[in-house]
Scaffold this active site. Structure first.
Site, PDB file in Angstrom:
ATOM      1  N   GLU A 194       0.884  -1.158   0.000  1.00  0.00           N
ATOM      2  CA  GLU A 194       0.000   0.000   0.000  1.00  0.00           C
ATOM      3  C   GLU A 194       0.931   1.220   0.000  1.00  0.00           C
ATOM      4  O   GLU A 194       1.796   1.327   0.883  1.00  0.00           O
ATOM      5  CB  GLU A 194      -0.846  -0.036   1.268  1.00  0.00           C
ATOM      6  CG  GLU A 194      -2.006   0.887   1.240  1.00  0.00           C
ATOM      7  CD  GLU A 194      -2.807   0.805   2.535  1.00  0.00           C
ATOM      8  OE1 GLU A 194      -3.526   1.768   2.810  1.00  0.00           O
ATOM      9  OE2 GLU A 194      -2.702  -0.199   3.268  1.00  0.00           O
TER      10      GLU A 194
ATOM     11  N   ARG B  18       4.796 -12.789   9.954  1.00  0.00           N
ATOM     12  CA  ARG B  18       5.461 -11.539   9.623  1.00  0.00           C
ATOM     13  C   ARG B  18       6.742 -11.413  10.439  1.00  0.00           C
ATOM     14  O   ARG B  18       6.893 -12.017  11.494  1.00  0.00           O
ATOM     15  CB  ARG B  18       4.546 -10.332   9.762  1.00  0.00           C
ATOM     16  CG  ARG B  18       4.078  -9.997  11.140  1.00  0.00           C
ATOM     17  CD  ARG B  18       2.926  -8.986  11.099  1.00  0.00           C
ATOM     18  NE  ARG B  18       3.321  -7.636  10.752  1.00  0.00           N
ATOM     19  CZ  ARG B  18       2.781  -6.917   9.755  1.00  0.00           C
ATOM     20  NH1 ARG B  18       1.830  -7.417   9.013  1.00  0.00           N
ATOM     21  NH2 ARG B  18       3.176  -5.696   9.526  1.00  0.00           N
TER      22      ARG B  18
ATOM     23  N   LYS C 171       4.503   0.680   9.596  1.00  0.00           N
ATOM     24  CA  LYS C 171       4.605   1.910   8.808  1.00  0.00           C
ATOM     25  C   LYS C 171       3.996   3.093   9.559  1.00  0.00           C
ATOM     26  O   LYS C 171       4.505   4.202   9.496  1.00  0.00           O
ATOM     27  CB  LYS C 171       3.848   1.723   7.490  1.00  0.00           C
ATOM     28  CG  LYS C 171       4.746   1.442   6.307  1.00  0.00           C
ATOM     29  CD  LYS C 171       3.962   1.471   5.015  1.00  0.00           C
ATOM     30  CE  LYS C 171       3.175   0.196   4.808  1.00  0.00           C
ATOM     31  NZ  LYS C 171       2.535   0.074   3.513  1.00  0.00           N
TER      32      LYS C 171
HETATM   33  P1  ATP Z   1       2.545  -2.064   8.100  1.00  0.00           P
HETATM   34  O1  ATP Z   1       1.722  -2.745   9.136  1.00  0.00           O
HETATM   35  O2  ATP Z   1       3.966  -1.886   8.458  1.00  0.00           O
HETATM   36  O3  ATP Z   1       1.920  -0.814   7.579  1.00  0.00           O
HETATM   37  P2  ATP Z   1       1.393  -3.441   5.923  1.00  0.00           P
HETATM   38  O4  ATP Z   1       1.219  -4.911   5.957  1.00  0.00           O
HETATM   39  O5  ATP Z   1       0.203  -2.606   6.146  1.00  0.00           O
HETATM   40  O6  ATP Z   1       2.583  -3.094   6.886  1.00  0.00           O
HETATM   41  P3  ATP Z   1       1.595  -3.289   3.111  1.00  0.00           P
HETATM   42  O7  ATP Z   1       2.105  -2.201   2.269  1.00  0.00           O
HETATM   43  O8  ATP Z   1       0.156  -3.575   3.098  1.00  0.00           O
HETATM   44  O9  ATP Z   1       2.052  -2.964   4.590  1.00  0.00           O
HETATM   45  O10 ATP Z   1       2.430  -4.613   2.882  1.00  0.00           O
HETATM   46  C1  ATP Z   1       2.821  -5.119   1.640  1.00  0.00           C
HETATM   47  C2  ATP Z   1       3.203  -6.553   1.827  1.00  0.00           C
HETATM   48  O11 ATP Z   1       4.267  -6.674   2.753  1.00  0.00           O
HETATM   49  C3  ATP Z   1       2.040  -7.347   2.377  1.00  0.00           C
HETATM   50  O12 ATP Z   1       1.927  -8.541   1.655  1.00  0.00           O
HETATM   51  C4  ATP Z   1       2.430  -7.584   3.803  1.00  0.00           C
HETATM   52  O13 ATP Z   1       1.887  -8.773   4.278  1.00  0.00           O
HETATM   53  C5  ATP Z   1       3.955  -7.612   3.745  1.00  0.00           C
HETATM   54  N1  ATP Z   1       4.519  -7.223   5.025  1.00  0.00           N
HETATM   55  C6  ATP Z   1       4.318  -6.084   5.699  1.00  0.00           C
HETATM   56  N2  ATP Z   1       4.961  -6.094   6.886  1.00  0.00           N
HETATM   57  C7  ATP Z   1       5.604  -7.287   6.955  1.00  0.00           C
HETATM   58  C8  ATP Z   1       6.444  -7.914   7.937  1.00  0.00           C
HETATM   59  N3  ATP Z   1       6.747  -7.313   9.092  1.00  0.00           N
HETATM   60  N4  ATP Z   1       6.915  -9.146   7.657  1.00  0.00           N
HETATM   61  C9  ATP Z   1       6.628  -9.749   6.507  1.00  0.00           C
HETATM   62  N5  ATP Z   1       5.850  -9.231   5.551  1.00  0.00           N
HETATM   63  C10 ATP Z   1       5.329  -8.012   5.764  1.00  0.00           C
HETATM   64 MG    MG Z   2      -1.489  -2.831   4.822  1.00  0.00          MG
END
Ligand code: ATP
Ligand code: MG
Length: 548
Positions: free
Chosen positions: A34, A260, A270
């Site tokens: 995102e 994760r 983020k």
């Molecule tokens: P955050 O909670 O940090 O905002 P998010 O999951 O909302 O992370 P996205 O941009 O939606 O961020 O994530 C893109 C991809 O990265 C998704 O498939 C997500 O599952 C993966 N991802 C995000 N954080 C992690 C993590 N800590 N470990 C492994 N994969 C991750």
């Molecule tokens: Mg997300």
């Protein structure tokens, strides 16, 4: 990328699917960020997993922006994401936007309404939550649940036409208000948001929810294995439900969850990282203390070290927290055979070699990397006045201290044996200089075998020394008394050092081992021809042990 990829449970699933020809020979994955912030090392795990898995099976991986949320997205983030993925060493097959599929998603929603599988609901968000029930109690049906298909079609069109304000109506999937999985209790699949979208402008005032949009995005692109993090495990039945009920894809993609990444002494959200940036707790998304890819890059981490780390931590089905020391181990391992060393002195103490002629000057040959002879040697100037490191002198030595102290002889690496004879003090009691003598017989490389000394220290010639700025970084977060992670008030210590003249050639982004200190990089933003600013990537000693 041809790197060896070890196998994991996701690979096992894919291999079974290939065997059964579930998707023929296709393996198509995607990395779906995102664009609402910079990527962090948790994302790197997902990136490496998706791209390396596709590569392993001769498949492809798309970069897809999950931009279904109109308000939080920004082109700065989009650019940073692409830079980071490429820097990690991956190239996507297609670059796509979820928002390009809004028409299809809308059609899919209409399809569900026509099948009696979705309805427009007028409950408020709070009411929907209250009606949803709990893990122990079933939910209560919305009064709108039994509206006719015609009524729902009209209301959905009205939603789309902007006849309602934000929150006044939502479209909900009609599944099962008594399902033990709360995600299946008539989840919201479309909501109203009168907001400009970076891609679609003001074309839409209704936007699909993640749980509805994501499976459709995957299906449109022909993704075979949709890899996501564990918190979506309970959403998988909804993912499958959407694709089955829309029904347009004969062999829909399948969602596979993995744990994760969490790392000690930092934070992987983020939202939290954005707050640190917005509140100016750190100096931007690429502050070298940040666990963002941009921060790690500026800190001096290499893509190889990060990929190695992602490989070593593996892919598991259970959440856990990885020691930050493993990440540090990976960068040391990567740099130790790659970078040249330089003599740099911190907390300098002046040494005057009283028996060395004032106008004399010589050059000492020092190896660039003691472990890699092919990296050659360099000439380092030596003369009567030198700097030594504050940590290499003790006026009153502790037990087993073999470095410089009054009366002791040590080896000045690459030069001579030097004996400290006298400590000269300033009026305030601080050390002004150390009066020492050298033994001309003991020059390095002369084959001198007369006696041995226990300590070897490094030094910098005072006349030709280059003063540099040094930023020694520590963990961003440390545990408080209750074991919670809180910001480390001492996450950076700015200091200066005296470096041998060769440092004057250091280019922004160039890495060195500061001999006996650690690995450092010339900061890519702040280093100029006139002023060298170095970031400590990692110190030399490792607290990480295999199998720990
Ligand atoms: P955050 O909670 O940090 O905002 P998010 O999951 O909302 O992370 P996205 O941009 O939606 O961020 O994530 C893109 C991809 O990265 C998704 O498939 C997500 O599952 C993966 N991802 C995000 N954080 C992690 C993590 N800590 N470990 C492994 N994969 C991750
Ligand atoms: Mg997300």
């Amino acid at each position: 990328m041809t790197e060896a990829v070890s196998t994991n449970f996701i690979h096992n699933i894919i291999e079974k699917d290939l065997e059964n020809q579930k998707y023929g020979d296709a393996v198509l994955t995607r990395f779906p960020p995102e664009p609402n912030g910079y990527l962090h090392i948790g994302h790197a795990k997902s990136i490496c997993l998706n791209f390396s898995t596709a590569a392993k099976y001769g498949g492809k991986c798309n970069l897809r922006y999950d931009d279904t949320n109109p308000v939080k997205e920004d082109m700065e983030y989009v650019n940073s994401i692409e830079e980071d993925v490429r820097w990690l060493g991956w190239e996507w097959d297609k670059r796509l936007w979820a928002s390009d599929y809004f028409d299809t998603m809308y059609d899919a929603a209409v399809e569900l309404i026509k099948k009696g599988k979705a309805y427009v609901c007028s409950l408020t968000a709070d009411e929907i939550r209250a009606y949803r029930g709990t893990l122990k109690e079933p939910g209560k049906e919305s009064p709108c649940r039994n509206q006719s298909v015609e009524e729902n079609l009209q209301l959905f069109e009205d939603m789309k036409a902007g006849k309602f304000a934000d929150g006044e109506r939502v479209l909900r999937a009609k599944i099962d208000m008594a399902s033990p999985n709360i995600n299946m209790r008539d989840p919201v699949i479309y909501r109203i948001a009168h907001a400009e979208h970076h891609n679609t402008g003001d074309k839409w005032c209704i936007y699909p929810m993640y749980d509805f949009a994501h499976p459709i995005e995957d299906a449109i692109e022909g993704i075979t294995h949709s890899i996501c993090t564990l918190e979506f495990e309970d959403h998988r039945p909804l993912y499958d439900w959407v694709l089955q009920e829309v029904g347009w894809w004969p062999t829909p993609p399948q969602q596979i969850e993995f744990a994760r990444l969490n790392i000690t002494n930092t934070v992987m959200s983020k939202r939290y990282l954005k707050a640190l940036v917005d509140d100016r707790v750190v100096d931007g998304w690429d502050d070298p203390r940040m666990p963002t890819i941009a921060g790690l890059r500026r800190r001096g981490y290499t893509p190889e070290a990060i990929r190695d780390f992602c490989e070593r931590i593996g892919v598991a089905k259970a959440n856990s927290t990885v020691e930050v020391s493993l990440l540090e181990h990976c960068i040391r391992e990567d740099l130790k055979m790659k970078v040249q060393s330089r003599n740099v002195i911190e907390n300098p103490i002046k040494v005057v070699i009283t028996n060395y002629p004032e106008d004399q000057f010589e050059e000492c040959e020092i190896e660039n990397n003691a472990q890699v002879p092919e990296m050659g040697t360099r000439m380092v100037p030596f003369s009567r006045e030198l700097w030594v490191d504050g940590a290499d002198f003790m006026e009153v030595p502790v037990k087993k201290y073999f470095r410089l102290f009054p009366g002791n002889e040590v080896r000045f690496k690459g030069a001579y044996f030097i004996t400290c004879n006298e400590v000269v003090k300033n009026e305030d009691g601080s050390i002004k200089e150390l009066l020492c003598t050298y033994d001309p017989e003991t020059r390095s490389g002369s084959g001198f075998e007369g006696r041995k000394v226990k300590g070897t220290i490094h030094w910098v010639d005072a006349k030709t020394a280059v003063k540099i700025k040094i930023r020694n970084y520590n963990h961003l977060m440390i545990p408080n008394e209750d074991g919670e992670n809180v910001l480390n008030p001492a996450s950076v210590e700015e200091t200066f050092g005296y470096a041998e003249p060769a440092i004057a050639d250091a280019q922004p982004g160039e890495r060195f081992q500061f001999f006996r200190h650690g690995y450092y990089i010339a900061d890519s933003k702040l280093t100029t021809d006139e002023e060298k600013v170095f970031n400590r990537i990692v110190d030399l000693k490792s607290s990480w042990k295999p199998g720990k």
